[in-house]
Each structure stands twice: as C-alpha cells, then as structure tokens.
Write an enzyme that holds these catalytic residues in place. Sequence first.
Site, PDB file in Angstrom:
ATOM      1  N   ALA A  77      69.705 -24.928 -87.792  1.00 57.64           N
ATOM      2  CA  ALA A  77      69.591 -23.591 -88.377  1.00 57.64           C
ATOM      3  C   ALA A  77      68.098 -23.338 -88.534  1.00 57.64           C
ATOM      4  O   ALA A  77      67.356 -24.244 -88.919  1.00 57.64           O
ATOM      5  CB  ALA A  77      70.286 -23.549 -89.728  1.00 57.64           C
ATOM      6  N   HIS A  87      68.809 -22.451 -99.408  1.00 59.38           N
ATOM      7  CA  HIS A  87      69.588 -23.329 -98.515  1.00 59.38           C
ATOM      8  C   HIS A  87      71.049 -22.892 -98.447  1.00 59.38           C
ATOM      9  O   HIS A  87      71.674 -22.964 -97.388  1.00 59.38           O
ATOM     10  CB  HIS A  87      69.468 -24.782 -98.998  1.00 59.38           C
ATOM     11  CG  HIS A  87      70.114 -25.772 -98.066  1.00 59.38           C
ATOM     12  ND1 HIS A  87      69.727 -25.924 -96.744  1.00 59.38           N
ATOM     13  CD2 HIS A  87      71.129 -26.654 -98.257  1.00 59.38           C
ATOM     14  CE1 HIS A  87      70.484 -26.862 -96.169  1.00 59.38           C
ATOM     15  NE2 HIS A  87      71.339 -27.322 -97.071  1.00 59.38           N
ATOM     16  N   SER A 134      72.454 -28.015 -89.844  1.00 54.41           N
ATOM     17  CA  SER A 134      72.986 -27.481 -91.109  1.00 54.41           C
ATOM     18  C   SER A 134      74.115 -26.482 -90.877  1.00 54.41           C
ATOM     19  O   SER A 134      73.934 -25.495 -90.153  1.00 54.41           O
ATOM     20  CB  SER A 134      71.884 -26.751 -91.884  1.00 54.41           C
ATOM     21  OG  SER A 134      70.880 -27.643 -92.237  1.00 54.41           O
ATOM     22  N   ASN A 171      68.231 -16.844 -91.047  1.00 55.50           N
ATOM     23  CA  ASN A 171      67.543 -15.883 -91.929  1.00 55.50           C
ATOM     24  C   ASN A 171      66.327 -15.350 -91.189  1.00 55.50           C
ATOM     25  O   ASN A 171      65.845 -15.996 -90.256  1.00 55.50           O
ATOM     26  CB  ASN A 171      67.095 -16.572 -93.230  1.00 55.50           C
ATOM     27  CG  ASN A 171      66.239 -17.799 -92.965  1.00 55.50           C
ATOM     28  OD1 ASN A 171      66.766 -18.874 -92.632  1.00 55.50           O
ATOM     29  ND2 ASN A 171      64.945 -17.650 -93.084  1.00 55.50           N
ATOM     30  N   HIS A 206      66.433 -35.874 -92.016  1.00 55.46           N
ATOM     31  CA  HIS A 206      65.216 -35.055 -92.032  1.00 55.46           C
ATOM     32  C   HIS A 206      64.051 -35.853 -92.616  1.00 55.46           C
ATOM     33  O   HIS A 206      64.237 -36.656 -93.537  1.00 55.46           O
ATOM     34  CB  HIS A 206      65.411 -33.805 -92.904  1.00 55.46           C
ATOM     35  CG  HIS A 206      66.537 -32.925 -92.475  1.00 55.46           C
ATOM     36  ND1 HIS A 206      67.838 -33.156 -92.858  1.00 55.46           N
ATOM     37  CD2 HIS A 206      66.558 -31.817 -91.698  1.00 55.46           C
ATOM     38  CE1 HIS A 206      68.621 -32.213 -92.328  1.00 55.46           C
ATOM     39  NE2 HIS A 206      67.875 -31.395 -91.624  1.00 55.46           N
ATOM     40  N   MET A 262      63.076 -27.334 -89.965  1.00 56.69           N
ATOM     41  CA  MET A 262      62.570 -28.590 -90.548  1.00 56.69           C
ATOM     42  C   MET A 262      63.145 -29.807 -89.827  1.00 56.69           C
ATOM     43  O   MET A 262      63.337 -30.859 -90.446  1.00 56.69           O
ATOM     44  CB  MET A 262      62.922 -28.642 -92.036  1.00 56.69           C
ATOM     45  CG  MET A 262      62.408 -27.455 -92.840  1.00 56.69           C
ATOM     46  SD  MET A 262      62.943 -27.521 -94.556  1.00 56.69           S
ATOM     47  CE  MET A 262      62.532 -25.853 -95.099  1.00 56.69           C
ATOM     48  N   SER A 263      63.455 -29.662 -88.554  1.00 58.27           N
ATOM     49  CA  SER A 263      64.102 -30.781 -87.853  1.00 58.27           C
ATOM     50  C   SER A 263      63.835 -30.717 -86.356  1.00 58.27           C
ATOM     51  O   SER A 263      62.891 -30.060 -85.913  1.00 58.27           O
ATOM     52  CB  SER A 263      65.618 -30.715 -88.102  1.00 58.27           C
ATOM     53  OG  SER A 263      66.168 -29.583 -87.444  1.00 58.27           O
ATOM     54  N   TYR A 304      61.863 -34.580 -94.556  1.00 51.32           N
ATOM     55  CA  TYR A 304      61.639 -34.181 -95.944  1.00 51.32           C
ATOM     56  C   TYR A 304      62.504 -34.939 -96.949  1.00 51.32           C
ATOM     57  O   TYR A 304      62.231 -34.982 -98.143  1.00 51.32           O
ATOM     58  CB  TYR A 304      61.812 -32.656 -96.144  1.00 51.32           C
ATOM     59  CG  TYR A 304      63.219 -32.124 -95.924  1.00 51.32           C
ATOM     60  CD1 TYR A 304      64.237 -32.347 -96.842  1.00 51.32           C
ATOM     61  CD2 TYR A 304      63.522 -31.375 -94.793  1.00 51.32           C
ATOM     62  CE1 TYR A 304      65.513 -31.853 -96.639  1.00 51.32           C
ATOM     63  CE2 TYR A 304      64.801 -30.877 -94.579  1.00 51.32           C
ATOM     64  CZ  TYR A 304      65.792 -31.121 -95.508  1.00 51.32           C
ATOM     65  OH  TYR A 304      67.051 -30.644 -95.298  1.00 51.32           O
ATOM     66  N   GLU A 305      63.579 -35.589 -96.461  1.00 53.10           N
ATOM     67  CA  GLU A 305      64.431 -36.370 -97.364  1.00 53.10           C
ATOM     68  C   GLU A 305      63.743 -37.651 -97.829  1.00 53.10           C
ATOM     69  O   GLU A 305      64.214 -38.306 -98.752  1.00 53.10           O
ATOM     70  CB  GLU A 305      65.736 -36.754 -96.657  1.00 53.10           C
ATOM     71  CG  GLU A 305      66.653 -35.596 -96.369  1.00 53.10           C
ATOM     72  CD  GLU A 305      67.833 -36.040 -95.519  1.00 53.10           C
ATOM     73  OE1 GLU A 305      68.733 -36.713 -96.048  1.00 53.10           O
ATOM     74  OE2 GLU A 305      67.853 -35.713 -94.307  1.00 53.10           O
ATOM     75  N   HIS A 315      75.494 -31.951 -94.421  1.00 50.20           N
ATOM     76  CA  HIS A 315      75.309 -33.029 -93.439  1.00 50.20           C
ATOM     77  C   HIS A 315      76.192 -34.215 -93.844  1.00 50.20           C
ATOM     78  O   HIS A 315      75.876 -34.958 -94.785  1.00 50.20           O
ATOM     79  CB  HIS A 315      73.839 -33.449 -93.378  1.00 50.20           C
ATOM     80  CG  HIS A 315      72.957 -32.388 -92.803  1.00 50.20           C
ATOM     81  ND1 HIS A 315      72.628 -32.349 -91.461  1.00 50.20           N
ATOM     82  CD2 HIS A 315      72.384 -31.310 -93.364  1.00 50.20           C
ATOM     83  CE1 HIS A 315      71.871 -31.293 -91.233  1.00 50.20           C
ATOM     84  NE2 HIS A 315      71.698 -30.643 -92.375  1.00 50.20           N
TER      85      HIS A 315
HETATM   86  N1  HPA Z   1      62.189 -21.954 -92.626  1.00 50.24           N
HETATM   87  C1  HPA Z   1      62.250 -23.286 -92.435  1.00 50.24           C
HETATM   88  N2  HPA Z   1      63.379 -23.925 -92.163  1.00 50.24           N
HETATM   89  C2  HPA Z   1      64.511 -23.214 -92.105  1.00 50.24           C
HETATM   90  C3  HPA Z   1      64.516 -21.818 -92.302  1.00 50.24           C
HETATM   91  C4  HPA Z   1      63.293 -21.163 -92.579  1.00 50.24           C
HETATM   92  O1  HPA Z   1      63.218 -19.938 -92.766  1.00 50.24           O
HETATM   93  N3  HPA Z   1      65.798 -21.406 -92.160  1.00 50.24           N
HETATM   94  C5  HPA Z   1      66.546 -22.511 -91.872  1.00 50.24           C
HETATM   95  N4  HPA Z   1      65.763 -23.610 -91.839  1.00 50.24           N
END
Ligand code: HPA
Length: 292
Positions: free
Chosen positions: A123, A263, A40, A248, A93, A224-225, A95-96, A71
């Site tokens: 990320a 996001h 990302s 973050n 991903h 998530m990847s 989740y998609e 993406h």
């Molecule tokens: N949690 C899950 N996936 C993420 C995060 C997070 O804080 N930041 C970027 N992808």
Amino acid sequence: MSPTIRPTHQLFTLADFDEAADVIRQRISHRPRIGLVLGSGLGRLAERIAGANVLPYDAIPHFPRPSVEGHAGRLVAGRLGKHQVLTMEGRLHYYEGHSLQQVTFPIRVMQRLGIDMLIVTNAAGGLNPDFEPGDIMLITDQLNLAAMAGLSPLRGPDRPELGPRFPSMSEAYDLQLRRLTHRVASAQGLSLREGVYCMLAGPHFETPADLRFLRSIGVDAVGMSTVPEVLVARHGGMRVLGLSVISNVARPEAGSAGKEEGHAGVLAVADRASDHMCKLIEGLLTELRDLE
Ligand code: HPA
C-alpha cells in the site's frame, strides 16, 4: 518494541537460509517457483490459494515475526492460476526494528527454495497528481534513498553463492511481466497506473517538505517497504513484478500523507482495492505460461 523483535545486523549464513528452506520444504506439498509478498491489507489473496499449506513464521528457524496490524505472519503455499506459489502473508518492515538482513531473510530463503520469480505488493501514498485512492500502480522502477545513504541489505562481504558483487538494477521490474500485466488488466477492464516507487524508512508519514522533495525527484508513490526485498530478489537472479495499491494521496497541498486516515485508513482502502488486486494477480498467473 515488541519483545519478539531482536534486531541483528549480523549476516545470516547460507546454513541459516538452508535450515529455514529445509523446514519449509518438509512442511509443504508444493514446489513453488513463484514467491508472493502481500502488503498491508492485501492478505485476502491468500484465501484464493488452492490446496493451501499454511506455515506460521514462528515454525521456521530464523524467520523474523511481523508486529504490524494487517500482517498475519504465515506462509501459504499452494496453487494460484496455473502456478504453485509461496506466499508471505505479512511482510517485515525496517521500521519495526528488524535489520535489512532480517527484512530480506524470507527472500533469500525463497531463492534457496528455487523460486525465480517474485511478485511484491504494497500500500502506498500517491504523489502523482493523477492518482486517486484505490488505484493500482504497476511499479516501473524504484528509488532507493536508503541505499544512497549507505543502508543496503547487500552491504557486507562478497557472497558469490548468493549473487554478484555489483548487481545491475537497470531493469529491477521485469519488462515482459509488466507488459503481460497490462494485457491482463485491460482484458479485465481495470485501468492500471504506472510509476516509480520510493521507500522511506518510516514509521512516520511525510512532511509537506518531504513530499515536495520526493515529487521533484520523480517519485509517483511512496511507502515503507518493498525496495530492500526487490534489491535482494534481483541480486539473487529473480524476475520481479511490483504492484502498489494507492491507499491515500500524498501531496503537499493535501496535507501530509495519512494526516487524517493514518494506518487504519491505509488498511481500509487497501482492503477495498484488494478485490481488483487479487483478480489481477490471479489473471496474471493464469496467463503466464512458462517461467523460462
Ligand atoms: N506514506 C508512506 N507510506 C505509506 C503511505 C504514505 O502516504 N501510504 C501507505 N504507506
């Protein structure tokens, strides 16, 4: 769900991988040995590739299409540092709605193209209290909660033509490559974090209880990847290097990850850190001498 996503839990055949690999081979003038997956907000690295051949995913048979902002959905082949690379600008991903077979399809295609080293970026939320947004973390190991619960891209009949039945994951992230990355980072004056990455299926960010649990089991960064791709790459015999941009903080006391920024915040921080990430990967591919 985007109408372009048709999740299939069917196994792809060797012929499917080879059909995709043949189209890529015909459309690029390079013979890459290194694969790159851009996470990302990290797509900017693709702009630094010299002599680029660009191939949209929808020009490649069986190739799934990404649906997430940040993406792009194309392969970029060319030279970076001293090497020829094949770059995924846009990853897939779970989740998609893609199955893990679909998420890892491009990695199998890379394997069939003769790629034997993979660099994955993402990320991630930083659980380690020393981490701050914008930091870059070298992934030392991964925690595969999904596979512990029975969800693995390697589940299914034995396919010795792709890799061993019981692959070792004792060094998922190559130690020599990690050492070299540290050397390159310190020559660039970049302070590099290190730690364990864990993938959750998403797409929701974590609850404070999730974060307390993850921290207690030794996770430094959560995302998530990455984990399924690395599993398949290792199964296929590739050496792997993984880098996370800490986009973050993900700590129970700071509120759930992404509470305010979401996001869009993840993309903004990844974008700001991407200069360091690009320089680091370019430096690494300049210093990396041989692939044996
Ligand atoms: N949690 C899950 N996936 C993420 C995060 C997070 O804080 N930041 C970027 N992808």
